[in-house]
Design a protein around this motif. Structure first.
Motif, mmCIF file in Angstrom:
data_model
loop_
_atom_site.group_PDB
_atom_site.id
_atom_site.type_symbol
_atom_site.label_atom_id
_atom_site.label_comp_id
_atom_site.label_asym_id
_atom_site.label_seq_id
_atom_site.Cartn_x
_atom_site.Cartn_y
_atom_site.Cartn_z
ATOM 1 N N PRO A 64 0.813 -1.216 0.000
ATOM 2 C CA PRO A 64 0.000 0.000 0.000
ATOM 3 C C PRO A 64 0.848 1.269 0.000
ATOM 4 N N GLY A 65 0.532 2.163 -0.940
ATOM 5 C CA GLY A 65 1.243 3.424 -1.058
ATOM 6 C C GLY A 65 2.467 3.364 -1.951
ATOM 7 N N GLN A 66 2.813 2.197 -2.454
ATOM 8 C CA GLN A 66 4.006 2.031 -3.295
ATOM 9 C C GLN A 66 3.833 2.776 -4.616
ATOM 10 N N ASP A 67 4.944 3.245 -5.191
ATOM 11 C CA ASP A 67 4.939 3.896 -6.502
ATOM 12 C C ASP A 67 4.464 2.891 -7.550
ATOM 13 N N LEU A 68 3.586 3.309 -8.424
ATOM 14 C CA LEU A 68 2.996 2.413 -9.408
ATOM 15 C C LEU A 68 3.526 2.638 -10.827
ATOM 16 N N MET A 69 4.656 3.299 -10.945
ATOM 17 C CA MET A 69 5.266 3.541 -12.252
ATOM 18 C C MET A 69 5.617 2.207 -12.917
ATOM 19 N N GLY A 70 5.147 2.002 -14.139
ATOM 20 C CA GLY A 70 5.459 0.790 -14.875
ATOM 21 C C GLY A 70 4.550 -0.394 -14.594
ATOM 22 N N VAL A 71 3.587 -0.221 -13.710
ATOM 23 C CA VAL A 71 2.647 -1.293 -13.365
ATOM 24 C C VAL A 71 1.510 -1.282 -14.393
ATOM 25 N N PRO A 72 1.039 -2.442 -14.845
ATOM 26 C CA PRO A 72 -0.053 -2.485 -15.818
ATOM 27 C C PRO A 72 -1.287 -1.712 -15.342
ATOM 28 N N ALA A 73 -1.982 -1.083 -16.284
ATOM 29 C CA ALA A 73 -3.118 -0.204 -15.970
ATOM 30 C C ALA A 73 -4.226 -0.896 -15.181
ATOM 31 N N ASN A 74 -4.527 -2.155 -15.503
ATOM 32 C CA ASN A 74 -5.604 -2.830 -14.773
ATOM 33 C C ASN A 74 -5.213 -3.103 -13.317
ATOM 34 N N VAL A 75 -3.939 -3.289 -13.046
ATOM 35 C CA VAL A 75 -3.468 -3.484 -11.671
ATOM 36 C C VAL A 75 -3.505 -2.141 -10.932
ATOM 37 N N VAL A 76 -3.126 -1.056 -11.607
ATOM 38 C CA VAL A 76 -3.177 0.277 -11.004
ATOM 39 C C VAL A 76 -4.609 0.617 -10.601
ATOM 40 N N ALA A 77 -5.570 0.265 -11.422
ATOM 41 C CA ALA A 77 -6.980 0.537 -11.099
ATOM 42 C C ALA A 77 -7.399 -0.179 -9.816
ATOM 43 N N ILE A 78 -6.963 -1.427 -9.645
ATOM 44 C CA ILE A 78 -7.272 -2.184 -8.421
ATOM 45 C C ILE A 78 -6.578 -1.540 -7.222
ATOM 46 N N CYS A 79 -5.323 -1.143 -7.398
ATOM 47 C CA CYS A 79 -4.587 -0.483 -6.303
ATOM 48 C C CYS A 79 -5.301 0.794 -5.866
ATOM 49 N N ASN A 80 -5.706 1.599 -6.831
ATOM 50 C CA ASN A 80 -6.382 2.860 -6.498
ATOM 51 C C ASN A 80 -7.692 2.621 -5.754
ATOM 52 N N ALA A 81 -8.369 1.533 -6.062
ATOM 53 C CA ALA A 81 -9.621 1.221 -5.367
ATOM 54 C C ALA A 81 -9.370 0.644 -3.974
ATOM 55 N N ALA A 82 -8.356 -0.188 -3.840
ATOM 56 C CA ALA A 82 -8.103 -0.888 -2.579
ATOM 57 C C ALA A 82 -7.325 -0.050 -1.568
ATOM 58 N N TRP A 83 -6.456 0.816 -2.059
ATOM 59 C CA TRP A 83 -5.577 1.563 -1.165
ATOM 60 C C TRP A 83 -6.207 2.879 -0.721
#
Length: 75
Positions: free
Chosen positions: A46-65
């Motif tokens: 949680p809170g980790q930099d998401l540079m280079g992470v696939p867009a669908n994973v970033v969407a889940i991170c933004n919802a969960a974090w």
């Protein structure tokens, strides 16, 4: 004969403390027939930099974090 290589996120898991686990599948195809498949797993805290992470994973991170999840993880 046509060889193609594709990579796709095929699994995403959110743990109770907010860690995101995801798996990428890489497939080598020849004329529509799968020759090989390999997997690569990653984890994000949680809170980790998401540079280079696939867009669908970033969407889940933004919802969960949420702010609460990030604060609880860092505590």
């Amino acid at each position: 004969m046509s060889l193609t290589k594709s990579t796709a996120v095929d699994q995403i898991t959110v743990t109770e403390n907010g860690i995101i686990l995801y798996r990428e599948a890489t497939r080598i195809m020849e004329d529509g027939t799968e020759l090989t498949k390999s997997y690569h797993r990653n984890s994000l805290t949680p809170g980790q930099d998401l540079m280079g992470v696939p867009a669908n994973v970033v969407a889940i991170c933004n919802a969960a974090w949420t702010a609460e999840v990030i604060a609880a993880y860092k505590a």
